[in-house]
Design an enzyme around this catalytic site. Structure first.
Site, PDB file in Angstrom:
ATOM      1  CG  ASP A   1      44.471  72.194  49.965  1.00 26.40           C
ATOM      2  OD1 ASP A   1      44.535  71.944  51.175  1.00 26.40           O
ATOM      3  OD2 ASP A   1      44.265  73.342  49.512  1.00 26.40           O
TER       4      ASP A   1
ATOM      5  CD  GLU B   1      46.044  57.583  31.400  1.00 24.33           C
ATOM      6  OE1 GLU B   1      47.230  58.012  31.430  1.00 24.33           O
ATOM      7  OE2 GLU B   1      45.105  58.231  30.922  1.00 24.33           O
TER       8      GLU B   1
END
Length: 564
Positions: free
Chosen positions: A223, A274
């Site tokens: 956002d 990751e």
């Protein structure tokens, strides 16, 4: 005539080896308060979403983006977050969130959650601590606290205006009862902006990312991501900043699209990389395509909303220009273009296309305002959707658009909850009209939104919403729901999310025509009738008419294979 297409989704489970899923995905936005209510309190919740996963699977979407479901006082529909790592009790529990992720994955649907990093709620523990602390304290350094201007600090620190109208600054009362410093809030007073120059803020959001990634989410819609970094010194900016933000005199506004945001995005990308599979970041940034493309360069975010496309009026020339500009900007950085027509912040396209010309997307419409032409708006919305779903890249849908839902433009003013309504002195009605709870069953209490009868839904549903109910459209081959289902199946079968777009030369004025591999797409926006080539086979028609040799009138889109 083509045979009916089987619309039931066949995917079972998520394939982590599908690392490019996001490049052509169809992603469906759920506004949890308004999707489905499992306990009869009139507010949608996570178990309610679980109960409707079959609808999403049959629709054929690849992923779901959930608007915020975190603990919040709900002064801005959950975008005022009090705790980023929990579930608000009105929506359920963390166990419910885990169940939703697991069950959606079982349907082959990925889950994207909202990240709200520009601001939090004034109920957030960190902001409460800042209010209790002294000026210059480490607690206040997490936010933008400043001394006021004027002889006694009675004026805001600069001239910035809130996106929700009024000043972007609020003065606090210090512990000794005296008027004190001011804090920055680009949105509501209850939404203080984080100070991203403080490493503690960056550390805490890394923790939030990993918290949800560890629970199995497939990405984040971010956002107001272009507001995280403010220009040094917070200089005055006496210009409007609503809508798509563009440079003025070669400068971007000091609160938008500063260069430092890209360092943050690269840091987040490293965190997501990751994890197994491809977890994605999608940017909400009201910027022109060439600026938005900078956010999706290699090593930054994967996608960014194409608000330039969403803002287009129903005009063939403007739409074609925006398609060309968007594709060129994203191709230059190796990113897919996204396409979107509606979301929780703007008037639904089935209503705004019911007006001629441009409309204010976020202002809202009231009972005393000129009303949209609802049949015209739906006809154009169906044509616009069929056009959009044939474009290369990724698509975002907003809950209810598959039903042809209009904005509720006759919502009683005393029921409005958008903070802009009060902050504007009742001059701007705001976004509530696009957030009214969905109709599932005609004639049922709350049109089936609540699984048990509820006294009231959190925003009232108009009587005519029953005409758009899922159950009513489910068996109708000409319904808007059937159009969406079939279009999504065809889009996948024909590989329309990938590949190149080739414009058909010599298209008449008011008509958009292009080729996608072996098929052609013709959208008659405002032109004279266009007869399809002899021998053409119509694969999809926004008006449902697949008669061979037909003419395509205005406000209609068809996908077809040309005759020999």
């Amino acid at each position: 005539m083509t045979q009916p297409i089987e619309t039931l989704r066949t995917a079972t489970g998520i394939d982590p080896a599908d690392t490019d899923w996001w490049r052509d995905a169809v992603i469906y936005q759920i506004y949890p308060r308004s999707y489905s209510d499992s306990n009869g309190d009139g507010i949608g919740d996570l178990p309610g979403i679980v109960s409707r996963l079959g609808h999403l699977a049959r629709l054929g979407v690849d992923a779901v983006w959930l608007s915020p479901f975190y603990p919040s006082p709900q002064r801005d529909g959950g975008y005022d977050v009090a705790d980023y790592r929990d579930v608000d009790p009105q929506f359920g529990t963390l166990a419910d969130a885990d169940a939703l992720i697991e069950m959606a994955h079982g349907h082959g649907i990925r889950i994207i959650v909202d990240l709200v990093p520009n601001h939090c709620s004034w109920d957030h523990p960190a902001f409460r601590a800042a209010l209790a602390a002294a000026p210059g304290s480490p607690e206040r350094a997490l936010f933008h606290f400043r001394d006021g201007r004027g002889e006694h600090g009675e004026l805001p620190p600069n001239d910035w205006q809130s996106m929700f109208e009024g000043p972007a600054w609020t003065r606090v009362t210090e512990a000794d009862g005296t008027p004190g410093q001011w804090y920055l809030h680009l949105f509501d007073t209850s939404q203080p902006d984080w100070n991203w120059a403080d490493e503690r803020v960056r550390d805490d959001f890394r923790t939030t990312l990993r918290f949800w990634l560890d629970r199995g989410v497939d990405g984040f819609r971010v956002d107001v991501c272009d507001a995280l970094v403010k220009a040094d010194g917070l200089p005055d900016w006496p210009h409007a900043t609503h809508g798509v933000v563009t440079p003025i005199d070669g400068r971007m506004p000091p609160m938008w699209d500063q260069e430092g945001i890209h360092e943050i995005f690269r840091d987040w990308r490293e965190v997501l990389d990751e994890y197994e599979g491809t977890r994605i970041l999608c940017a909400e940034a009201w910027l022109p395509p060439e600026r938005t493309a900078r956010i999706v360069r290699p090593g930054e975010m994967h996608q960014a909303f194409n608000f330039a496309y969403l803002e287009q009026a129903w005009d063939a020339g403007d739409i074609r220009t925006t398609i060309e500009t968007s594709l060129a900007a994203n191709d230059a950085v190796g990113a897919p273009t996204t396409w979107v027509l509606s979301n929780h912040d703007v008037m639904r396209h089935a209503s705004r296309y019911g007006y001629d010309g441009r409309v204010d997307l976020e202002a809202g419409v009231g009972r005393d305002d000129p009303q949209p032409d609802r049949p015209l708006g739906l006809r154009r919305a169906r044509a616009a959707t069929a056009l959009m779903l044939a474009l290369p890249g990724s698509v975002y849908l907003y809950q209810g658009e598959e039903l042809g839902l209009p904005d509720v433009t006759d919502l009683p003013d005393d029921k409005r909850q958008d903070p802009v309504w009060e902050r504007s002195g009742h001059a701007i009605r705001g976004r509530d009209g696009s957030r009214v709870p969905l109709p599932w069953e005609p004639g049922e209490p709350s049109f089936g939104f609540s699984s048990v009868p509820a006294a009231d839904t959190w925003l009232p549903q108009p009587e005519y919403y029953g005409e758009y109910a899922v159950a009513l459209q489910d068996g109708d081959p000409l319904s808007t729901l059937s159009l969406y289902r079939e279009a999504l199946v065809l889009r996948r079968a024909l590989g329309l999310g990938d590949g190149e777009l080739e414009w058909v030369p010599g298209s008449p004025e008011g008509v958009i025509a292009f080729r996608r591999g072996r098929i052609e797409v013709l959208a008659n926006v405002s032109g004279a009738e266009v007869r399809l080539p002899a021998g053409s086979e119509i694969l999809l028609a926004s008006d449902g008419d697949r008669e061979p040799g037909r003419s395509v009138g205005r406000d209609t889109t068809v996908w077809f294979t040309p005759g020999e």
